[in-house]
Motif scaffolding. Structure first.
Motif, PDB file in Angstrom:
ATOM      1  N   ASP A 241       0.833  -1.202   0.000  1.00  0.00           N
ATOM      2  CA  ASP A 241       0.000   0.000   0.000  1.00  0.00           C
ATOM      3  C   ASP A 241       0.866   1.250   0.000  1.00  0.00           C
ATOM      4  OD1 ASP A 241       0.966   0.144   2.608  1.00  0.00           O
ATOM      5  OD2 ASP A 241      -0.955  -0.355   3.540  1.00  0.00           O
ATOM      6  N   VAL A 242       0.230   2.418   0.022  1.00  0.00           N
ATOM      7  CA  VAL A 242       0.973   3.677  -0.111  1.00  0.00           C
ATOM      8  C   VAL A 242       1.990   3.882   1.012  1.00  0.00           C
ATOM      9  CG1 VAL A 242       0.756   6.197  -0.129  1.00  0.00           C
ATOM     10  CG2 VAL A 242      -0.752   4.802  -1.551  1.00  0.00           C
ATOM     11  N   PRO A 243       1.642   3.687   2.280  1.00  0.00           N
ATOM     12  CA  PRO A 243       2.664   3.861   3.328  1.00  0.00           C
ATOM     13  C   PRO A 243       3.871   2.943   3.121  1.00  0.00           C
ATOM     14  CG  PRO A 243       0.490   3.850   4.321  1.00  0.00           C
ATOM     15  CD  PRO A 243       0.305   3.459   2.887  1.00  0.00           C
ATOM     16  N   THR A 244       3.612   1.707   2.729  1.00  0.00           N
ATOM     17  CA  THR A 244       4.721   0.778   2.483  1.00  0.00           C
ATOM     18  C   THR A 244       5.563   1.242   1.299  1.00  0.00           C
ATOM     19  OG1 THR A 244       3.367  -1.053   3.309  1.00  0.00           O
ATOM     20  CG2 THR A 244       5.309  -1.627   2.003  1.00  0.00           C
ATOM     21  N   LEU A 245       4.912   1.685   0.249  1.00  0.00           N
ATOM     22  CA  LEU A 245       5.629   2.164  -0.932  1.00  0.00           C
ATOM     23  C   LEU A 245       6.451   3.406  -0.614  1.00  0.00           C
ATOM     24  CD1 LEU A 245       2.779   1.669  -3.567  1.00  0.00           C
ATOM     25  CD2 LEU A 245       4.855   0.285  -3.341  1.00  0.00           C
ATOM     26  N   GLN A 246       5.910   4.275   0.234  1.00  0.00           N
ATOM     27  CA  GLN A 246       6.666   5.457   0.657  1.00  0.00           C
ATOM     28  C   GLN A 246       7.911   5.056   1.445  1.00  0.00           C
ATOM     29  OE1 GLN A 246       3.485   7.435   2.739  1.00  0.00           O
ATOM     30  NE2 GLN A 246       3.063   8.839   1.032  1.00  0.00           N
ATOM     31  N   ARG A 251       9.067   6.502  -5.177  1.00  0.00           N
ATOM     32  CA  ARG A 251       8.646   7.891  -5.369  1.00  0.00           C
ATOM     33  C   ARG A 251       8.229   8.194  -6.808  1.00  0.00           C
ATOM     34  NH1 ARG A 251      12.558   7.908  -1.298  1.00  0.00           N
ATOM     35  NH2 ARG A 251      14.158   7.515  -2.879  1.00  0.00           N
ATOM     36  N   ALA A 252       8.837   7.538  -7.800  1.00  0.00           N
ATOM     37  CA  ALA A 252       8.439   7.773  -9.186  1.00  0.00           C
ATOM     38  C   ALA A 252       7.026   7.248  -9.427  1.00  0.00           C
ATOM     39  CB  ALA A 252       9.426   7.113 -10.147  1.00  0.00           C
ATOM     40  N   LEU A 253       6.748   6.051  -8.951  1.00  0.00           N
ATOM     41  CA  LEU A 253       5.415   5.463  -9.103  1.00  0.00           C
ATOM     42  C   LEU A 253       4.378   6.275  -8.339  1.00  0.00           C
ATOM     43  CD1 LEU A 253       4.452   1.739  -8.999  1.00  0.00           C
ATOM     44  CD2 LEU A 253       3.272   3.312  -7.475  1.00  0.00           C
ATOM     45  N   SER A 264      -2.482   4.407  -4.881  1.00  0.00           N
ATOM     46  CA  SER A 264      -1.738   3.451  -5.707  1.00  0.00           C
ATOM     47  C   SER A 264      -1.483   2.152  -4.950  1.00  0.00           C
ATOM     48  CB  SER A 264      -0.413   4.076  -6.144  1.00  0.00           C
ATOM     49  OG  SER A 264      -0.637   5.266  -6.873  1.00  0.00           O
ATOM     50  N   ARG A 265      -1.191   1.115  -5.713  1.00  0.00           N
ATOM     51  CA  ARG A 265      -0.853  -0.185  -5.151  1.00  0.00           C
ATOM     52  C   ARG A 265       0.228  -0.839  -6.016  1.00  0.00           C
ATOM     53  NH1 ARG A 265      -3.283   1.533  -1.498  1.00  0.00           N
ATOM     54  NH2 ARG A 265      -5.071   0.663  -0.359  1.00  0.00           N
ATOM     55  N   ALA A 376       9.666   2.152 -13.890  1.00  0.00           N
ATOM     56  CA  ALA A 376      11.031   2.380 -13.402  1.00  0.00           C
ATOM     57  C   ALA A 376      11.209   1.837 -11.992  1.00  0.00           C
ATOM     58  CB  ALA A 376      11.353   3.880 -13.445  1.00  0.00           C
ATOM     59  N   ASP A 377      10.285   2.190 -11.106  1.00  0.00           N
ATOM     60  CA  ASP A 377      10.391   1.705  -9.717  1.00  0.00           C
ATOM     61  C   ASP A 377      10.122   0.207  -9.637  1.00  0.00           C
ATOM     62  OD1 ASP A 377      11.141   4.114  -8.629  1.00  0.00           O
ATOM     63  OD2 ASP A 377       9.156   4.634  -7.865  1.00  0.00           O
ATOM     64  N   ALA A 378       9.140  -0.268 -10.395  1.00  0.00           N
ATOM     65  CA  ALA A 378       8.806  -1.698 -10.348  1.00  0.00           C
ATOM     66  C   ALA A 378       9.954  -2.558 -10.879  1.00  0.00           C
ATOM     67  CB  ALA A 378       7.536  -1.960 -11.154  1.00  0.00           C
TER      68      ALA A 378
END
Length: 521
Positions: A241-246, A251-253, A264-265, A376-378
Motif C-alpha cells: 500500500d501507499v505507506p509501504t511504498l513510501q 517515489r516515481a510510481l 496506488s498499489r 522504473a520503480d517496479a
C-alpha cells in the motif's frame, strides 16, 4: 466472466452412440460438426457417420457452391439419414485458393486455433454439439491440435456484456454456453491437451475482463483485490500500500498517482513451481487504471479508451493464472504497478524532479509519459529484490508504437539477444507477433536532462525507442525485454479468435516462452 463454450472429450464410438440415441424430451437437438477438405473430402470416421446423408450433402454443397475451402461452411437442418441431428454444420479445412498449398497444417499453430474460432462463430451459443475432430489430412499431433481447436473456440466465444441490461431474449447468441463433445481417436491424450488449453484460455479471459472493465469499477485497490484471488491457486500474493511504498522509496510510481482519489498499489505475485534454489523469471506490468495524462491532459477524443492503459498488468495477471493452473515447473515473479493518473491540486507537475527507487533522479517533462515512471520503480524493485534470470515488462506505453507498427505487431526492445530471440520465437508459435526495434547510445542521449539524471520524455522523434532507453536505466545488467503493447493490448481488430475490444495479448505468448525455455524437466 463465465465461458460461453464448454468442452467434453469423447471417442468416436461414444459420439456414434449419442447420435443414435433418441433425444430426451426437452433436450436441445444435436448440432453435428464435421470438417471437410477439398472436393468435400472427409476423414474416415466422419465418412462412416455421414454415409446415409451423403446424397443430401452433395446436393446442398452443389447448390451452395461449397467445396470445402478453408474459411467457408455449409449448414443443413434436419439432414436426411441423421436421425436426432437437428443441424449439420460442415466447416471447410481445404485450400483457401490459388497459392495455398493445403488446409490446416500441423506446422502452423494458428491453423487449428483459427479453426476453433471459426467453429465457435458459426455454432453460436446455446448449442448441444458433437464435433468430429477427424480432418481429411490429420495433423502430426492430433491431440495438440484438438487443444488448439478448443482454445480458439473458447476465445472466440468470449463476450463482455456484463453491463448490458437490455439483452434480447430472442438472440440465439445469448442462450447460454454451447456444450461441445469433441470426438477424437485418442481421448486420453486429447483430454489433457484440451484441459491445458482451457486453463490458458482462462488466463486470457481474465486479462480481457480486466481491460474491458470501466475505470470507475476497476481502480488500483480493486485491481489488487482481484489479483489477490490468485492465492486460491497457490500463488503467493503481497499487496504493497501507499505507506509501504513510501517507506520503500517508490517515489516515481507514487508521483504518478498522487493526483488521484484512488491510492496506488503494487502487487507482487509469486508462483513457486520449481526447486527453491532455481532462479526465478519475472514479468512486470504497467497498470495505469485510467490515464487522463495528468496536468499534461490528453485531448478529450477517445480518452475513454484510457481505461485500457493497464493492459500490461492485466496480461501479467492472466499469465500468472495460466501458469498456476497448469502447475508450471518454474519459479515466476509477477509485479503489477497500479496507479491512476489524474489532474488535481495534488497532481505532479511538468518540471517536477522526483527521486526514483534506484536513487536516480527524473525531471518530469510531460506528466502523460507516466507509464515509464511506474515501471522504473517496479523494474528496480524486481531486479534488486528477486535477482531474476530475466525481466520482461509489458506496457501500453507509447502512441508512437502504433505509428510505427500499427496493430499487427507489438514493439520489442531488449538488452539481450538470446532473450529477444526466444520471445520472437514464442510470438511466431502463438501468433502474438512482435517486431524488434533498435536501441543505442544516440537514442539514450535524447533523454538527458539539464537538471536531473534524466527526463521522462525525449520528444517526438523515436518516441517508443527513447521510452525503452528510459526503462533500460532501471535494470542494470539483468537480461531484460520491454514489450510495447499500445497497439495490441486494446482496441483490438476483429479476428477468428477475438471479437472483443480487449485482446488479452501477451498471456499466450509468455506462457509459451516459459513452457519452451524456462521450465525444469
Amino acid at each position: 466472466m463465465s465461458p460461453n463454450v464448454k468442452f467434453e472429450v469423447v471417442n468416436f464410438g461414444e459420439a456414434e452412440r449419442r447420435l443414435a440415441a433418441a433425444p430426451a424430451e426437452g433436450e436441445r437437438p444435436i448440432t453435428l460438426i464435421a470438417f471437410v477438405g477439398a472436393k468435400l473430402a472427409l476423414g474416415g470416421e466422419t465418412s462412416t457417420i455421414l454415409r446415409d446423408a451423403e446424397p443430401q450433402i452433395a446436393r446442398a454443397a452443389a447448390a451452395a457452391k461449397f467445396a470445402g475451402k478453408r474459411g467457408t461452411s455449409l449448414d443443413l437442418y434436419a439432414p436426411a439419414g441423421l436421425d436426432g441431428v437437428g443441424r449439420l454444420l460442415m466447416i471447410g479445412v481445404g485450400p483457401a485458393g490459388d497459392g495455398d498449398n493445403g488446409g490446416a497444417s500441423p506446422e502452423r499453430f494458428d491453423d487449428y486455433l483459427g479453426l476453433g474460432g471459426q467453429l465457435a462463430a458459426r455454432l453460436g451459443q446455446g448449442a448441444n454439439a458433437i464435433a468430429l475432430f477427424d480432418v481429411p489430412e490429420p495433423p502430426a499431433d492430433a491431440s495438440a491440435a484438438a487443444g488448439q481447436l478448443a482454445l480458439g473456440a473458447t476465445l472466440r466465444a468470449y463476450k463482455f456484456d456484463l453491463y448490458r441490461t437490455k439483452k434480447k431474449k430472442d438472440d440465439p447468441e445469448r442462450e447460454g454456453a454451447s456444450e461441445i463433445a469433441l470426438a477424437v481417436a485418442e481421448p486420453e491424450a486429447a483430454r489433457a491437451a484440451v484441459d491445458g488449453a482451457l486453463g490458458l484460455a482462462e488466463g486470457v479471459v481474465i486479462a480481457r475482463d480486466l481491460v474491458n472493465e470501466p475505470a470507475n469499477v476497476l481502480y488500483p485497490e480493486e485491481f489488487a483485490r482481484r489479483a489477490a484471488k490468485l492465492a486460491d491457486l497457490g500463488v503467493e500474493v503481497e499487496i504493497l500500500d501507499v505507506p509501504t511504498l513510501q517507506t520503500l522509496g517508490f517515489r516515481a510510481l507514487l508521483g504518478v498517482g498522487q493526483g488521484s482519489a484512488h491510492p496506488s498499489r503494487v502487487v507482487v505475485l509469486r508462483w513457486n513451481g520449481a526447486a527453491p534454489d532455481t532462479q526465478p523469471v519475472a514479468f512486470v506490468g504497467k497498470g495505469v487504471c485510467f490515464d487522463t495524462g495528468g496536468i499534461s491532459i490528453k485531448p478529450a477524443a477517445s480518452m475513454e479508451d484510457m481505461k485500457g492503459d493497464m493492459a500490461g498488468a492485466a496480461a501479467v495477471t492472466g499469465l500468472m493464472h495460466a501458469l498456476a493452473v497448469r502447475k508450471a515447473k518454474a519459479n515466476v515473479i509477477g509485479v503489477l504497478g497500479l496507479v491512476e493518473n489524474m489532474p488535481s491540486g495534488e497532481a505532479q507537475r511538468p518540471g517536477d524532479i522526483v527521486t526514483s527507487l534506484s536513487g536516480q533522479t527524473i525531471e518530469i517533462i510531460n506528466t502523460d509519459a507516466e507509464g515509464r515512471l511506474v515501471l522504473a520503480d517496479a523494474l528496480w524493485y524486481v531486479k534488486d529484490k528477486f535477482k531474476p534470470a530475466f525481466i520482461i515488462d509489458l506496457a501500453t506505453l507509447t502512441g508512437a508504437i502504433l505509428v510505427a507498427l500499427g496493430q499487427e505487431h507489438a514493439g520489442l526492445f531488449s538488452n539481450n539477444d538470446e532473450l529477444a530471440g526466444r520471445i520472437l520465437e514464442a510470438g511466431k508459435a502463438t501468433g502474438e507477433k512482435l517486431w524488434r526495434l533498435p536501441m543505442g547510445p544516440a537514442y539514450d542521449k535524447l533523454i538527458e536532462s539539464k537538471f536531473a539524471d534524466m527526463k521522462n520524455t525525449g520528444g517526438r522523434h523515436a518516441g517508443s525507442i527513447t521510452a525503452a532507453q528510459f526503462l533500460e536505466r532501471f535494470v542494470d545488467k539483468t537480461p531484460w525485454a520491454h514489450l510495447d503493447i499500445a497497439g495490441t493490448g486494446m482496441g483490438s481488430p476483429a479476428s477468428d479468435t477475438n471479437q472483443s475490444w480487449a485482446s488479452g495479448w501477451g498471456v499466450r505468448l509468455l506462457d509459451r516462452l516459459v513452457k519452451d525455455c524456462y521450465e525444469s524437466a
